[in-house]
Each structure stands twice: as C-alpha cells, then as structure tokens.
Design a protein around this motif. Structure first.
Motif, PDB file in Angstrom:
ATOM      1  N   UNK A   1       0.875  -1.175   0.109  1.00  0.00           N
ATOM      2  CA  UNK A   1       0.220   0.043  -0.075  1.00  0.00           C
ATOM      3  C   UNK A   1       0.937   1.309  -0.100  1.00  0.00           C
ATOM      4  N   UNK A   2       1.675   1.297   0.844  1.00  0.00           N
ATOM      5  CA  UNK A   2       2.881   2.373   0.893  1.00  0.00           C
ATOM      6  C   UNK A   2       3.512   2.621  -0.456  1.00  0.00           C
ATOM      7  N   UNK A   3       3.814   1.466  -1.087  1.00  0.00           N
ATOM      8  CA  UNK A   3       4.449   1.647  -2.389  1.00  0.00           C
ATOM      9  C   UNK A   3       3.465   2.328  -3.307  1.00  0.00           C
ATOM     10  N   UNK A   4       2.428   1.886  -3.378  1.00  0.00           N
ATOM     11  CA  UNK A   4       1.260   2.318  -4.343  1.00  0.00           C
ATOM     12  C   UNK A   4       0.993   3.883  -4.012  1.00  0.00           C
ATOM     13  N   UNK A   5       0.975   4.269  -2.765  1.00  0.00           N
ATOM     14  CA  UNK A   5       0.763   5.629  -2.245  1.00  0.00           C
ATOM     15  C   UNK A   5       1.663   6.751  -2.598  1.00  0.00           C
ATOM     16  N   UNK A   6       3.148   6.050  -3.055  1.00  0.00           N
ATOM     17  CA  UNK A   6       4.043   6.925  -3.109  1.00  0.00           C
ATOM     18  C   UNK A   6       4.282   6.916  -4.745  1.00  0.00           C
ATOM     19  N   UNK A   7       3.197   6.540  -5.651  1.00  0.00           N
ATOM     20  CA  UNK A   7       2.826   6.566  -6.986  1.00  0.00           C
ATOM     21  C   UNK A   7       3.788   5.599  -7.654  1.00  0.00           C
ATOM     22  N   UNK A   8       4.220   4.537  -7.177  1.00  0.00           N
ATOM     23  CA  UNK A   8       4.922   3.428  -7.911  1.00  0.00           C
ATOM     24  C   UNK A   8       4.084   2.324  -8.161  1.00  0.00           C
ATOM     25  N   UNK A   9       4.123   1.842  -9.480  1.00  0.00           N
ATOM     26  CA  UNK A   9       3.580   0.692  -9.845  1.00  0.00           C
ATOM     27  C   UNK A   9       4.223  -0.842  -9.220  1.00  0.00           C
ATOM     28  N   UNK A  10       3.223  -1.639  -9.301  1.00  0.00           N
ATOM     29  CA  UNK A  10       3.686  -2.903  -8.753  1.00  0.00           C
ATOM     30  C   UNK A  10       4.981  -3.292  -9.326  1.00  0.00           C
ATOM     31  N   UNK A  11       5.098  -3.323 -10.864  1.00  0.00           N
ATOM     32  CA  UNK A  11       6.019  -3.842 -11.494  1.00  0.00           C
ATOM     33  C   UNK A  11       7.412  -3.287 -11.365  1.00  0.00           C
ATOM     34  N   UNK A  12       7.458  -1.958 -10.695  1.00  0.00           N
ATOM     35  CA  UNK A  12       8.620  -1.150 -10.484  1.00  0.00           C
ATOM     36  C   UNK A  12       9.416  -2.105  -9.313  1.00  0.00           C
ATOM     37  N   UNK A  13       8.507  -2.867  -8.436  1.00  0.00           N
ATOM     38  CA  UNK A  13       9.195  -3.823  -7.287  1.00  0.00           C
ATOM     39  C   UNK A  13      10.604  -4.689  -8.048  1.00  0.00           C
ATOM     40  N   UNK A  14      10.260  -5.003  -9.375  1.00  0.00           N
ATOM     41  CA  UNK A  14      11.394  -5.852  -9.923  1.00  0.00           C
ATOM     42  C   UNK A  14      12.649  -4.974  -9.724  1.00  0.00           C
ATOM     43  N   UNK A  15      12.704  -3.844  -9.810  1.00  0.00           N
ATOM     44  CA  UNK A  15      14.206  -3.086  -9.764  1.00  0.00           C
ATOM     45  C   UNK A  15      14.469  -2.727  -8.325  1.00  0.00           C
ATOM     46  N   UNK A  16      13.305  -2.912  -7.300  1.00  0.00           N
ATOM     47  CA  UNK A  16      13.786  -2.542  -5.847  1.00  0.00           C
ATOM     48  C   UNK A  16      13.045  -3.670  -5.115  1.00  0.00           C
ATOM     49  N   UNK A  17      13.360  -4.918  -5.370  1.00  0.00           N
ATOM     50  CA  UNK A  17      12.799  -5.816  -4.340  1.00  0.00           C
ATOM     51  C   UNK A  17      13.216  -5.560  -2.729  1.00  0.00           C
ATOM     52  N   UNK A  18      14.354  -5.092  -2.542  1.00  0.00           N
ATOM     53  CA  UNK A  18      14.757  -4.684  -1.041  1.00  0.00           C
ATOM     54  C   UNK A  18      13.653  -3.883  -0.323  1.00  0.00           C
ATOM     55  N   UNK A  19      12.906  -3.240  -0.933  1.00  0.00           N
ATOM     56  CA  UNK A  19      11.776  -2.643  -0.383  1.00  0.00           C
ATOM     57  C   UNK A  19      10.897  -3.542   0.442  1.00  0.00           C
ATOM     58  N   UNK A  20      10.799  -4.814  -0.074  1.00  0.00           N
ATOM     59  CA  UNK A  20       9.875  -5.366   0.585  1.00  0.00           C
ATOM     60  C   UNK A  20      10.546  -6.559   1.722  1.00  0.00           C
ATOM     61  N   UNK A  21      11.983  -6.432   1.419  1.00  0.00           N
ATOM     62  CA  UNK A  21      12.773  -7.125   2.339  1.00  0.00           C
ATOM     63  C   UNK A  21      12.989  -6.477   3.567  1.00  0.00           C
ATOM     64  N   UNK A  22      13.102  -5.128   3.640  1.00  0.00           N
ATOM     65  CA  UNK A  22      13.388  -4.196   4.767  1.00  0.00           C
ATOM     66  C   UNK A  22      12.016  -3.712   5.460  1.00  0.00           C
ATOM     67  N   UNK A  23      12.205  -3.428   6.867  1.00  0.00           N
ATOM     68  CA  UNK A  23      10.944  -3.075   7.231  1.00  0.00           C
ATOM     69  C   UNK A  23      10.340  -1.665   6.869  1.00  0.00           C
ATOM     70  N   UNK A  24       9.250  -1.314   6.706  1.00  0.00           N
ATOM     71  CA  UNK A  24       8.400  -0.045   6.275  1.00  0.00           C
ATOM     72  C   UNK A  24       8.997   1.161   7.140  1.00  0.00           C
ATOM     73  N   UNK A  25       9.418   0.696   8.483  1.00  0.00           N
ATOM     74  CA  UNK A  25       9.873   1.788   9.567  1.00  0.00           C
ATOM     75  C   UNK A  25      11.256   2.245   8.879  1.00  0.00           C
ATOM     76  N   UNK A  26      11.930   1.362   8.269  1.00  0.00           N
ATOM     77  CA  UNK A  26      13.252   1.865   7.613  1.00  0.00           C
ATOM     78  C   UNK A  26      13.344   2.475   6.269  1.00  0.00           C
ATOM     79  N   UNK A  27      12.583   2.006   5.412  1.00  0.00           N
ATOM     80  CA  UNK A  27      12.248   2.442   4.019  1.00  0.00           C
ATOM     81  C   UNK A  27      11.326   3.534   3.725  1.00  0.00           C
TER      82      UNK A  27
END
Length: 317
Positions: free
Chosen positions: A238-264
C-alpha cells in the motif's frame, strides 16, 4: 587366568565421569541432565573413553565448559561414539574440509549439537555432494552452515531437492545466481514452498512478468516465508502504491519488501520532499541512515534533518 579388565570397560558408577566433567567446566545442571538421559554414557572409563573425547571436543571443536555441557546434555551419546571411526572424522570434516575455525564450529555445534553425531559418509557427504552439484562448494556450504546450523539436518529428497527444483524450473534461477541465493539465504530451505508459489502467483497477478517475479522473490527472500497477504507485507504494498509507484517497479527494488517499512518509508518520503523523486529506489535504500542524505540525495547538510524525520516517522508524514 582371568583377562585383565580393559580401560574401556564400563564402570560400576558414573560418579567418576561426573566428577571429571565437572572439572572440565561442565555445569552441574548439564551433568545431571546427562545422568537422567543416558546414565550408561557416563559409566565408561574416564581415562580410556571419556577424557579423549572431551579433549577432542575442547581442542578441535572449540567447546568451552558451558558450551561443552550444553552439547553433551543435548547429545550424551557423543560419549558412546567411536572416537577414531566417528567423532574424530566428523570434527575433522568440519575443521578441514569446510575450513571452520574451532570457535566457529563451537558456535555451530552449540546451536545444533546433533551435527557432531552425524557420520560423514552416511549423513554429511551426500548433502555436500548435492550442494556441489548445484554449484555450492565447500566455501559456500561453510557459509550456509554458519548462518543456518541445521542445514545439514534437512533431507535431500524430501526438502532440499524440491526447493532447488522449484527455484530452477518454477522461477528460472540457475547457475551462479542459484548458488549465490542459497549460499546467502539458506533459510529458504526451511520455508514451505507453498508460500513462495502463492507469492509468485500474486506478483504475476499484479502485472509482473516471469523475470520480474524472479527478481522480486530472489531479491526479497523474506517472501519464501511470509505471504504478501500478511498484514506487514500488505502495508508495504500500500505504501508503495501511495508513493505513486507501480507494482512492476518492485522488480527493480525488491529490497523494499525485504526491509521493514519503518526503515524504508522515511527514506522514500524524505527523498520525495527534497528533490529525490528521480533517485532509483535501490540507491535510496542503501547505506546507513546517517549517510543517507549525502549519499542518496547529495545533500549531506540535511543529514540531521533526515535523522529527526526518520525518528518521528510516521508522525512526521
């Protein structure tokens, strides 16, 4: 004439062995556990049987008094195994074949005492051969073992092989990429494959192609054990989408899902508010917080401001 008693003949009482172990620094509680679990193991000759094995565990396996006590209390049968045919070769394999230092082996054995009971030919080598077959040699296995001491307790046919086959055939992870993934994230083998498979389907449903799904799952190994439908992962999406990024963009930044949202979260928001929208997400997630403003945004003067922002997040939002 009656034969002279052998030094290894069982003694009538385990008291001598208990006293010896106590003198070797084994805590009394661990000696008591051994007596309760396997009293016969302490009835062997101290000088002929027990002392040499304890010496090996201390010098070659690096086990100190408390560590030695923990290992023996968990696996008292170590004192019943043949020193020459079993215990010494097993310790030698870890020390010489894998190159573990004594203190590292002590840490691994303390975490997984049963390892020292494994026979090299029957239990360890078949798994080492399996890993070698997919490109994970002794150095890689050493790394896996130090990260996940129970990696050698997993069965080849029922656990190791199905996971590797899914990575190869289901996700297309092969060669060096496969070896690198497993070497750095051996806990993948402890995860039910159903989680990764469900997450792969979910990512495909979000519009990611096969390469994108592979990039996300291998770049965020947490997805082998945690469902994208879980509350914490759903919040990240949800945070990823709220910042205007598409789900497909996760392929270039999978570390976002690996880290806690408190850090990223603070990093992505702070960057968006300070002219960093065009900075690639991996760059925004890299490095320590105190260097983030300078390294990612080129604004070292904003370091203190970011640290305060991150400390107050999400209230600072």
């Amino acid at each position: 004439r009656a034969a002279r008693p052998l030094a290894t003949r069982a003694a009538a009482s385990p008291d001598a062995a208990a006293a010896f172990l106590a003198s070797a620094g084994v805590p009394a509680a661990d000696v008591a556990t051994m007596l309760a679990k396997a009293p016969d193991a302490l009835k062997a000759s101290v000088d002929g049987v027990i002392r040499p094995k304890v010496a090996l565990l201390q010098t070659e396996a690096g086990l100190t008094g408390p560590q030695l006590g923990h290992v023996l209390a968990a696996q008292p049968r170590l004192l019943t195994l043949s020193l020459e045919r079993h215990l010494a070769p097993t310790v030698a394999y870890f020390r010489s074949s894998l190159g573990l230092r004594a203190r590292t082996l002590a840490r691994v054995a303390t975490a997984r005492p049963i390892l020292l009971t494994y026979d090299v030919a029957d239990s360890i080598q078949p798994k080492a051969d399996f890993f070698a077959g997919i490109g994970v040699g002794p150095a890689g296995l050493k790394r896996m073992l130090t990260q996940s001491p129970d990696i050698l307790s997993i069965g080849v046919g029922n656990d190791l092989k199905p996971t590797v086959e899914y990575l190869q055939s289901g996700l297309g992870v092969t060669g060096g990429a496969l070896a690198d993934l497993l070497t750095h994230h051996p806990t993948i083998f402890h995860c039910p494959l159903s989680v990764a498979k469900d997450n792969a389907k979910a990512l495909a449903g979000m519009g990611l192609d096969a390469a994108g799904v592979r990039a996300v799952l291998t770049g965020a190994p947490v997805l082998f054990r945690r469902s994208l439908a879980a509350k914490s992962m759903a919040a990240k999406l949800k945070f990823w989408a709220d910042t205007g990024r598409a789900p497909a963009d996760l392929a270039a930044a999978p570390a976002f899902l690996q880290r806690s949202i408190k850090r990223s979260g603070p990093r992505l928001e702070f960057a968006a508010k300070h002219g960093g929208k065009s900075v690639p997400v991996p760059a925004l997630l890299a490095g320590p917080d105190d260097a983030f403003a300078g390294a990612a945004l080129g604004a070292p003067g904003a370091a203190a401001e970011f640290l305060a922002y991150a400390a107050a997040w999400p209230a600072a939002n």
